[in-house]
Motif scaffolding. Structure first.
Motif, PDB file in Angstrom:
ATOM      1  N   LEU A   1       2.615  -2.268   0.980  1.00 37.13           N
ATOM      2  CA  LEU A   1       1.514  -1.846   0.112  1.00 37.13           C
ATOM      3  C   LEU A   1       1.964  -1.737  -1.340  1.00 37.13           C
ATOM      4  O   LEU A   1       1.211  -2.072  -2.269  1.00 37.13           O
ATOM      5  CB  LEU A   1       0.950  -0.514   0.606  1.00 37.13           C
ATOM      6  CG  LEU A   1       0.299  -0.544   1.991  1.00 37.13           C
ATOM      7  CD1 LEU A   1      -0.188   0.841   2.386  1.00 37.13           C
ATOM      8  CD2 LEU A   1      -0.847  -1.538   2.044  1.00 37.13           C
ATOM      9  N   PHE A   2       3.190  -1.267  -1.551  1.00 37.59           N
ATOM     10  CA  PHE A   2       3.722  -1.243  -2.919  1.00 37.59           C
ATOM     11  C   PHE A   2       3.842  -2.660  -3.471  1.00 37.59           C
ATOM     12  O   PHE A   2       3.559  -2.911  -4.648  1.00 37.59           O
ATOM     13  CB  PHE A   2       5.086  -0.553  -2.961  1.00 37.59           C
ATOM     14  CG  PHE A   2       5.007   0.948  -3.014  1.00 37.59           C
ATOM     15  CD1 PHE A   2       4.269   1.595  -3.991  1.00 37.59           C
ATOM     16  CD2 PHE A   2       5.699   1.732  -2.099  1.00 37.59           C
ATOM     17  CE1 PHE A   2       4.202   2.989  -4.053  1.00 37.59           C
ATOM     18  CE2 PHE A   2       5.636   3.116  -2.143  1.00 37.59           C
ATOM     19  CZ  PHE A   2       4.890   3.740  -3.122  1.00 37.59           C
ATOM     20  N   LEU A   3       4.293  -3.599  -2.631  1.00 35.42           N
ATOM     21  CA  LEU A   3       4.398  -4.990  -3.067  1.00 35.42           C
ATOM     22  C   LEU A   3       3.026  -5.545  -3.427  1.00 35.42           C
ATOM     23  O   LEU A   3       2.860  -6.211  -4.462  1.00 35.42           O
ATOM     24  CB  LEU A   3       5.032  -5.831  -1.962  1.00 35.42           C
ATOM     25  CG  LEU A   3       5.127  -7.333  -2.237  1.00 35.42           C
ATOM     26  CD1 LEU A   3       5.974  -7.615  -3.473  1.00 35.42           C
ATOM     27  CD2 LEU A   3       5.691  -8.058  -1.020  1.00 35.42           C
ATOM     28  N   PHE A   4       2.035  -5.286  -2.595  1.00 36.67           N
ATOM     29  CA  PHE A   4       0.676  -5.724  -2.876  1.00 36.67           C
ATOM     30  C   PHE A   4       0.191  -5.182  -4.222  1.00 36.67           C
ATOM     31  O   PHE A   4      -0.330  -5.916  -5.061  1.00 36.67           O
ATOM     32  CB  PHE A   4      -0.253  -5.260  -1.748  1.00 36.67           C
ATOM     33  CG  PHE A   4      -1.715  -5.404  -2.053  1.00 36.67           C
ATOM     34  CD1 PHE A   4      -2.303  -6.657  -2.156  1.00 36.67           C
ATOM     35  CD2 PHE A   4      -2.516  -4.279  -2.224  1.00 36.67           C
ATOM     36  CE1 PHE A   4      -3.657  -6.796  -2.443  1.00 36.67           C
ATOM     37  CE2 PHE A   4      -3.868  -4.412  -2.512  1.00 36.67           C
ATOM     38  CZ  PHE A   4      -4.435  -5.672  -2.620  1.00 36.67           C
ATOM     39  N   GLY A   5       0.379  -3.883  -4.433  1.00 34.42           N
ATOM     40  CA  GLY A   5      -0.049  -3.276  -5.687  1.00 34.42           C
ATOM     41  C   GLY A   5       0.712  -3.812  -6.886  1.00 34.42           C
ATOM     42  O   GLY A   5       0.138  -4.025  -7.963  1.00 34.42           O
ATOM     43  N   LEU A   6       2.011  -4.048  -6.705  1.00 34.03           N
ATOM     44  CA  LEU A   6       2.827  -4.565  -7.802  1.00 34.03           C
ATOM     45  C   LEU A   6       2.364  -5.949  -8.241  1.00 34.03           C
ATOM     46  O   LEU A   6       2.176  -6.210  -9.436  1.00 34.03           O
ATOM     47  CB  LEU A   6       4.295  -4.611  -7.364  1.00 34.03           C
ATOM     48  CG  LEU A   6       5.261  -5.320  -8.310  1.00 34.03           C
ATOM     49  CD1 LEU A   6       5.305  -4.630  -9.664  1.00 34.03           C
ATOM     50  CD2 LEU A   6       6.655  -5.395  -7.698  1.00 34.03           C
ATOM     51  N   VAL A   7       2.162  -6.845  -7.284  1.00 34.39           N
ATOM     52  CA  VAL A   7       1.729  -8.201  -7.630  1.00 34.39           C
ATOM     53  C   VAL A   7       0.332  -8.171  -8.239  1.00 34.39           C
ATOM     54  O   VAL A   7       0.058  -8.828  -9.261  1.00 34.39           O
ATOM     55  CB  VAL A   7       1.763  -9.112  -6.388  1.00 34.39           C
ATOM     56  CG1 VAL A   7       1.203 -10.495  -6.731  1.00 34.39           C
ATOM     57  CG2 VAL A   7       3.186  -9.245  -5.855  1.00 34.39           C
ATOM     58  N   ARG A   8      -0.569  -7.407  -7.628  1.00 33.62           N
ATOM     59  CA  ARG A   8      -1.948  -7.358  -8.123  1.00 33.62           C
ATOM     60  C   ARG A   8      -2.000  -6.870  -9.559  1.00 33.62           C
ATOM     61  O   ARG A   8      -2.680  -7.462 -10.405  1.00 33.62           O
ATOM     62  CB  ARG A   8      -2.790  -6.441  -7.223  1.00 33.62           C
ATOM     63  CG  ARG A   8      -4.255  -6.372  -7.620  1.00 33.62           C
ATOM     64  CD  ARG A   8      -5.076  -5.640  -6.568  1.00 33.62           C
ATOM     65  NE  ARG A   8      -4.870  -4.212  -6.588  1.00 33.62           N
ATOM     66  CZ  ARG A   8      -5.551  -3.367  -7.382  1.00 33.62           C
ATOM     67  NH1 ARG A   8      -6.426  -3.840  -8.238  1.00 33.62           N
ATOM     68  NH2 ARG A   8      -5.340  -2.080  -7.314  1.00 33.62           N
TER      69      ARG A   8
ATOM     70  N   ALA B   1      -2.099 -11.645  -4.306  1.00 30.69           N
ATOM     71  CA  ALA B   1      -1.289 -10.471  -3.990  1.00 30.69           C
ATOM     72  C   ALA B   1      -1.347 -10.163  -2.498  1.00 30.69           C
ATOM     73  O   ALA B   1      -0.336  -9.829  -1.868  1.00 30.69           O
ATOM     74  CB  ALA B   1      -1.767  -9.265  -4.802  1.00 30.69           C
ATOM     75  N   PHE B   2      -2.536 -10.281  -1.922  1.00 29.89           N
ATOM     76  CA  PHE B   2      -2.709 -10.047  -0.491  1.00 29.89           C
ATOM     77  C   PHE B   2      -1.905 -11.054   0.330  1.00 29.89           C
ATOM     78  O   PHE B   2      -1.226 -10.691   1.298  1.00 29.89           O
ATOM     79  CB  PHE B   2      -4.188 -10.122  -0.126  1.00 29.89           C
ATOM     80  CG  PHE B   2      -4.465 -10.041   1.348  1.00 29.89           C
ATOM     81  CD1 PHE B   2      -4.359  -8.838   2.025  1.00 29.89           C
ATOM     82  CD2 PHE B   2      -4.817 -11.178   2.064  1.00 29.89           C
ATOM     83  CE1 PHE B   2      -4.599  -8.760   3.387  1.00 29.89           C
ATOM     84  CE2 PHE B   2      -5.069 -11.109   3.421  1.00 29.89           C
ATOM     85  CZ  PHE B   2      -4.959  -9.903   4.085  1.00 29.89           C
TER      86      PHE B   2
END
Length: 285
Positions: free
Chosen positions: A122-129, A150-151
């Motif tokens: 979830l942190f990775l998703f938020g970071l990319v987004r 990001a997803f």
């Protein structure tokens, strides 16, 4: 926690947002729910895997996880035997939490590992987004495309077979824990960009970095990589990055002090890693 953090958008995010219409929180929330479901689907059949290999000395035979108090005991794992918890007090503390909740019943340890892995995703998703929302991209990922990318990245990362050992081999929680905190450090930094609560997010970045240093030594590169990220995507030069976020980098650099202390007190991890292993000189190492 990252699900809750990333479900809203700061009012300072540029107008070229990836969200359209009034319902701007539903899609990231749905994406997070799908990521959680995918992780559970991939790993739910591993919950009863027994302790193996390094699990035994680091968990079953580790006297420092038998109680949560005093903290000085829990945060002082054995430091001279080369087992996985050597010099990693936060890792040892999470094992003590598991022991307090269920002794050596293996299910709880596996569930905790999966929670850490999900949080990292979830942190990775938020970071990319949020990276794709930065002004440098000039709205190129607007209209939901950034969220979709990001997803996709987070989904591949969450279910990729390369992650299997760090999730299902209990003591390799060291890997997933430091990975989560590494990503959390970056996520908190990118959340600070343009935010009215920039100081709070930067403080959280430093705390995440500090916890990472207490989890595994590979966290050593995080302060430098945040600096490089800042230069590449936010500030445009190292000089400007330093001038804008000087206090943040002093804080991130200070976390090296904890790591240096932990490394120097592990005796080259019991002779299994570091300088002077197997008769190899420091220079050759």
């Amino acid at each position: 926690v990252p699900l809750a953090i990333d479900s809203t958008v700061d009012s300072t995010v540029p107008k070229a947002s990836i969200f359209t219409g009034s319902n701007h929180t539903a899609r990231p929330m749905l994406a997070c729910a799908l990521l959680i479901l995918a992780a559970f689907t991939a790993y739910h059949n591993s919950f009863f895997g027994p302790f193996i290999y390094d699990d035994v000395p680091a968990i079953k035979d580790n006297p420092t996880i038998r109680q949560l108090w005093p903290l000085s005991t829990v945060l002082s794992p054995p430091n001279d035997s080369g087992i996985t918890v050597n010099g990693r007090p936060l890792l040892n503390f999470t094992l003590a939490l598991n022991y307090a909740l269920g002794g050596t019943e293996v299910v709880g340890y596996h569930i905790f590992n999966l929670i850490v892995h999900i949080a990292a995703g979830l942190f990775l998703f938020g970071l990319v987004r949020r990276t794709l929302e930065l002004p440098i991209f000039r709205g190129k990922w607007a209209g939901g495309h950034g969220l979709m990318l990001a997803f996709a990245i987070a989904m591949i990362w969450i279910v990729h077979p390369l992650q299997t050992e760090s999730v299902t081999y209990v003591i390799q929680r060291a890997e997933s824990l430091v990975g989560m905190l590494y990503l959390a450090t970056f996520y908190c930094f990118v959340r600070s960009i343009g935010s009215s609560r920039a100081a709070v997010w930067q403080l959280l970045a430093v705390l995440a970095c500090l916890c990472g240093m207490a989890s595994k030594e590979v966290m050593v590169s995080a302060p430098l990589l945040v600096f490089f990220y800042d230069r590449a995507y936010v500030s445009g030069s190292f000089r400007v990055a330093w001038e804008r976020h000087r206090l943040l980098y002093w804080g991130l650099s200070a976390t090296w002090l904890l790591l240096a202390y932990l490394v120097t007190n592990t005796g080259n991890r019991g002779g299994t890693a570091g300088f002077g292993v197997g008769g190899v000189s420091n220079w050759h190492y």
